[in-house]
Design an enzyme around this catalytic site. Structure first.
Site, PDB file in Angstrom:
ATOM      1  N   LYS A 168      24.125  31.404  51.956  1.00  0.00           N
ATOM      2  CA  LYS A 168      24.906  32.052  50.642  1.00  0.00           C
ATOM      3  C   LYS A 168      24.511  30.789  49.516  1.00  0.00           C
ATOM      4  O   LYS A 168      24.306  29.662  49.758  1.00  0.00           O
ATOM      5  CB  LYS A 168      26.307  31.941  50.734  1.00  0.00           C
TER       6      LYS A 168
ATOM      7  N   GLY B  11      40.956  45.067  42.506  1.00  0.00           N
ATOM      8  CA  GLY B  11      39.651  44.590  42.182  1.00  0.00           C
ATOM      9  C   GLY B  11      38.698  45.804  42.014  1.00  0.00           C
ATOM     10  O   GLY B  11      38.570  46.729  42.914  1.00  0.00           O
TER      11      GLY B  11
ATOM     12  N   VAL C  78      32.089  47.105  43.719  1.00  0.00           N
ATOM     13  CA  VAL C  78      32.634  47.781  45.213  1.00  0.00           C
ATOM     14  C   VAL C  78      33.998  48.579  44.945  1.00  0.00           C
ATOM     15  O   VAL C  78      34.074  49.857  45.434  1.00  0.00           O
ATOM     16  CB  VAL C  78      32.660  46.644  46.481  1.00  0.00           C
ATOM     17  N   GLY C  79      34.920  48.012  44.533  1.00  0.00           N
ATOM     18  CA  GLY C  79      36.057  48.449  44.504  1.00  0.00           C
ATOM     19  C   GLY C  79      36.079  49.941  43.560  1.00  0.00           C
ATOM     20  O   GLY C  79      36.939  50.932  44.004  1.00  0.00           O
TER      21      GLY C  79
HETATM   22  P1  NAD Z   1      32.815  42.242  40.982  1.00  0.00           P
HETATM   23  O1  NAD Z   1      32.601  41.173  40.018  1.00  0.00           O
HETATM   24  O2  NAD Z   1      31.656  43.494  40.633  1.00  0.00           O
HETATM   25  O3  NAD Z   1      34.108  42.823  40.951  1.00  0.00           O
HETATM   26  C1  NAD Z   1      35.410  42.154  41.118  1.00  0.00           C
HETATM   27  C2  NAD Z   1      36.565  42.721  40.478  1.00  0.00           C
HETATM   28  O4  NAD Z   1      37.636  42.143  40.724  1.00  0.00           O
HETATM   29  C3  NAD Z   1      36.314  42.622  38.999  1.00  0.00           C
HETATM   30  O5  NAD Z   1      36.441  43.816  38.120  1.00  0.00           O
HETATM   31  C4  NAD Z   1      37.302  41.499  38.483  1.00  0.00           C
HETATM   32  O6  NAD Z   1      37.834  41.591  37.042  1.00  0.00           O
HETATM   33  C5  NAD Z   1      38.462  41.714  39.622  1.00  0.00           C
HETATM   34  N1  NAD Z   1      39.487  40.799  39.966  1.00  0.00           N
HETATM   35  C6  NAD Z   1      39.174  39.475  39.885  1.00  0.00           C
HETATM   36  N2  NAD Z   1      40.258  38.795  40.182  1.00  0.00           N
HETATM   37  C7  NAD Z   1      41.224  39.679  40.365  1.00  0.00           C
HETATM   38  C8  NAD Z   1      42.474  39.737  40.829  1.00  0.00           C
HETATM   39  N3  NAD Z   1      43.225  38.477  40.751  1.00  0.00           N
HETATM   40  N4  NAD Z   1      43.263  40.624  40.719  1.00  0.00           N
HETATM   41  C9  NAD Z   1      42.512  42.023  40.687  1.00  0.00           C
HETATM   42  N5  NAD Z   1      41.342  42.195  40.346  1.00  0.00           N
HETATM   43  C10 NAD Z   1      40.539  40.948  40.135  1.00  0.00           C
HETATM   44  O7  NAD Z   1      32.432  41.808  42.382  1.00  0.00           O
HETATM   45  P2  NAD Z   1      31.960  43.008  43.752  1.00  0.00           P
HETATM   46  O8  NAD Z   1      30.555  43.013  43.908  1.00  0.00           O
HETATM   47  O9  NAD Z   1      32.907  44.318  43.412  1.00  0.00           O
HETATM   48  O10 NAD Z   1      32.657  42.337  44.876  1.00  0.00           O
HETATM   49  C11 NAD Z   1      33.905  42.307  45.346  1.00  0.00           C
HETATM   50  C12 NAD Z   1      34.383  41.700  46.485  1.00  0.00           C
HETATM   51  O11 NAD Z   1      33.655  42.020  47.579  1.00  0.00           O
HETATM   52  C13 NAD Z   1      33.775  40.086  46.410  1.00  0.00           C
HETATM   53  O12 NAD Z   1      34.789  39.257  47.268  1.00  0.00           O
HETATM   54  C14 NAD Z   1      32.556  40.224  47.025  1.00  0.00           C
HETATM   55  O13 NAD Z   1      31.992  38.929  47.776  1.00  0.00           O
HETATM   56  C15 NAD Z   1      32.603  41.213  48.288  1.00  0.00           C
HETATM   57  N6  NAD Z   1      31.295  41.939  48.674  1.00  0.00           N
HETATM   58  C16 NAD Z   1      30.825  42.536  47.759  1.00  0.00           C
HETATM   59  C17 NAD Z   1      29.440  43.226  48.187  1.00  0.00           C
HETATM   60  C18 NAD Z   1      28.542  43.976  47.237  1.00  0.00           C
HETATM   61  O14 NAD Z   1      27.684  44.494  47.785  1.00  0.00           O
HETATM   62  N7  NAD Z   1      28.768  44.078  45.891  1.00  0.00           N
HETATM   63  C19 NAD Z   1      29.290  43.138  49.537  1.00  0.00           C
HETATM   64  C20 NAD Z   1      30.043  42.835  50.599  1.00  0.00           C
HETATM   65  C21 NAD Z   1      31.269  42.103  49.861  1.00  0.00           C
END
Ligand code: NAD
Length: 445
Positions: free
Chosen positions: A164, A261, A265-266
């Site tokens: 990472k 979130g 992904v969310g």
């Molecule tokens: P992202 O930054 O696009 O989205 C994260 C969202 O969470 C943002 O909208 C942010 O405002 C929100 N957030 C942050 N803190 C928060 C809180 N306390 N309460 C509510 N919302 C909050 O990131 P992502 O790519 O969607 O990744 C989300 C998670 O999934 C991370 O932990 C990431 O490591 C993991 N992940 C992502 C991928 C990928 O392909 N993008 C793959 C595997 C794991």
């Protein structure tokens, strides 16, 4: 004194730690001149060049002495302890003070990457941290994420070790040649394949690929698009299997799912859930993310970010930053299962710490399996792109995605239940021998 500051003071730019089997060897280096033009990377020089008129390399004793005199011994010891605890193989810290960048590459394990015939031996994303974040906290995040990547890549059956990258910097403009060039040089020198994580977007991948390096995937312009979309689908399939295991049916109609979130992904996960008839409760600290989701799923119930984890629901899907489920939070959860995309949702930095929290969840009757078993589709998608380039298609990705996220989840939940252990314990047991074929106890010394 922080390690990055100690490097800058000594006109050095790189710190490396190598596990030699018994201890970590430290090596400090000067590898570039202050006036190097990073935007020339892969145009006028490449990762085999040393753009430095006066390179410097200190051996282990010299490096330790220098750091001691600089007042950074405590920082070094803290980092070594962290690496030892997680059984990490390598760590490289590179600083570029002119650009305000500190980039750390954590390599946890390369066993599965050896002999894959490619330049990259390990895969893992790049996460942005605030420029003034505490260095040791960033190191802790990087170590935990790298460790999870080794298991994630193994669970996804990829011939890649786990790593990472963390970057302490202000956000990087997409046309910032020097910053992108510096990043590209760090990526290529580390023999890793990287992609987006929080703060490092698909647009950054596109910008890097256009001019500086092809060793990153998951851009908008790539054949498979941003990784958040397959990741969300993999998590959705795992939630269905968890529902089948708990309720006897994978159907989610009428089930309440709380999504924390609503980012890359969310948001697509929430869309899949809504299409499947689930009742959504959502939260994000960013109002724009909430508004965007409400445009897609108007009947989603929005709650405050501090309420979402403890909201009564069938499924809690953490999809924001990890490390939020500690003992106190677990005791307040009101869900039947926790299945989300967040990397390292448990607040623990060791396998045993995670297992303890997983047991606590199980004691409360909450179904949970370690995230790296089912949030794997992003890295699978990145690997397909790396392997097949523009020929990569969803048809290539789909069978592996289903095998790992759907069938893999079903098998882990079933076997763990039959053996009376948590799915997390079973998952670690299953993968461990592939990553550490030889005894590793010496590293605990
Ligand atoms: P992202 O930054 O696009 O989205 C994260 C969202 O969470 C943002 O909208 C942010 O405002 C929100 N957030 C942050 N803190 C928060 C809180 N306390 N309460 C509510 N919302 C909050 O990131 P992502 O790519 O969607 O990744 C989300 C998670 O999934 C991370 O932990 C990431 O490591 C993991 N992940 C992502 C991928 C990928 O392909 N993008 C793959 C595997 C794991």
């Amino acid at each position: 004194m922080e390690l990055a500051a100690a490097l800058v003071d000594g006109q050095l730019d790189t710190l490396r730690l190598f596990d030699d089997g018994t201890r970590y060897l430290v090596c400090l280096e000067r590898t570039y001149d202050p006036n190097v033009k990073w935007s020339d990377f892969n145009h006028r020089f490449d990762s085999d060049s040393l753009p430095c008129a006066e390179p410097k390399l200190l051996d282990d004793a010299g490096s330790r002495l220098y750091l001691q005199q600089a007042g950074a011994s405590a920082a070094l010891e803290a980092l070594e302890a962290r690496l030892r605890e997680g059984h990490h193989q390598l760590m490289t810290l590179r600083v570029e003070p002119r650009l305000g960048m500190r980039l750390a590459i954590f390599v946890h394990n390369s066993t599965l990457g050896r002999g894959n015939g490619m330049h990259a031996l390990r895969a893992g994303g790049l996460r942005l941290h605030h420029p003034n974040a505490d260095e040791q906290e960033v190191f802790a995040d990087g170590c935990n994420l790298a460790r999870a990547m080794s298991y994630k890549n193994a669970a996804a059956d990829l011939p890649m070790g786990g790593c990472k990258m963390t970057l302490q910097s202000s956000p990087i403009p997409l046309d910032d040649g020097p910053r992108l060039g510096f990043l590209a040089r760090c990526i290529e020198s580390a023999r890793i394949l990287t992609g987006p994580d929080m703060g490092f977007t698909p647009e950054h991948v596109d910008a890097l690929r256009a001019q500086y390096t092809l060793q990153c995937t998951g851009g908008n312009l790539g054949p498979l698009g941003p990784t958040g979309i397959p990741t969300a689908f993999g998590v959705f399939l795992a939630i269905r299997e968890a529902a089948r295991h708990t309720f006897g049916s994978p159907e989610l109609t009428g089930r309440t799912v709380a999504v924390q979130g609503l980012g890359f992904v969310g948001r697509p996960l929430a869309e899949h859930l809504a299409t499947a008839g689930a009742k959504l409760v959502v939260a994000d600290i960013d109002e724009r993310a909430v508004t965007r989701l409400r445009e897609l799923v108007p009947n989603a119930t929005v709650v405050a970010p501090e309420q979402v984890l403890t909201t009564p629901c069938d499924v809690l899907a953490p999809c924001a930053r990890g490390g939020q489920l500690d003992e106190a939070t677990i005791d307040r959860l009101q869900c039947k299962m926790v299945f989300g995309a967040a990397n390292n949702p448990l607040k623990a930095s060791t396998q045993q710490g995670e297992i303890n929290l997983a047991r606590r969840l199980a004691k409360r009757g909450i179904l949970f399996q370690i995230d790296w078993l089912h949030n794997t589709a992003g890295v699978m998608s990145g690997f397909e792109e790396y392997l097949r380039g523009s020929e990569a298609t969803q048809e290539h990705l789909r069978p592996r995605l289903e095998r790992v996220c759907k069938d893999g989840t079903a098998e882990v939940l079933r076997t763990a239940a039959a053996r009376g252990i948590t799915p997390t314990e079973y998952a670690y047991e299953k993968i461990e021998t592939r990553l550490f074929p030889r005894d590793r106890t010496h590293r605990n010394a």
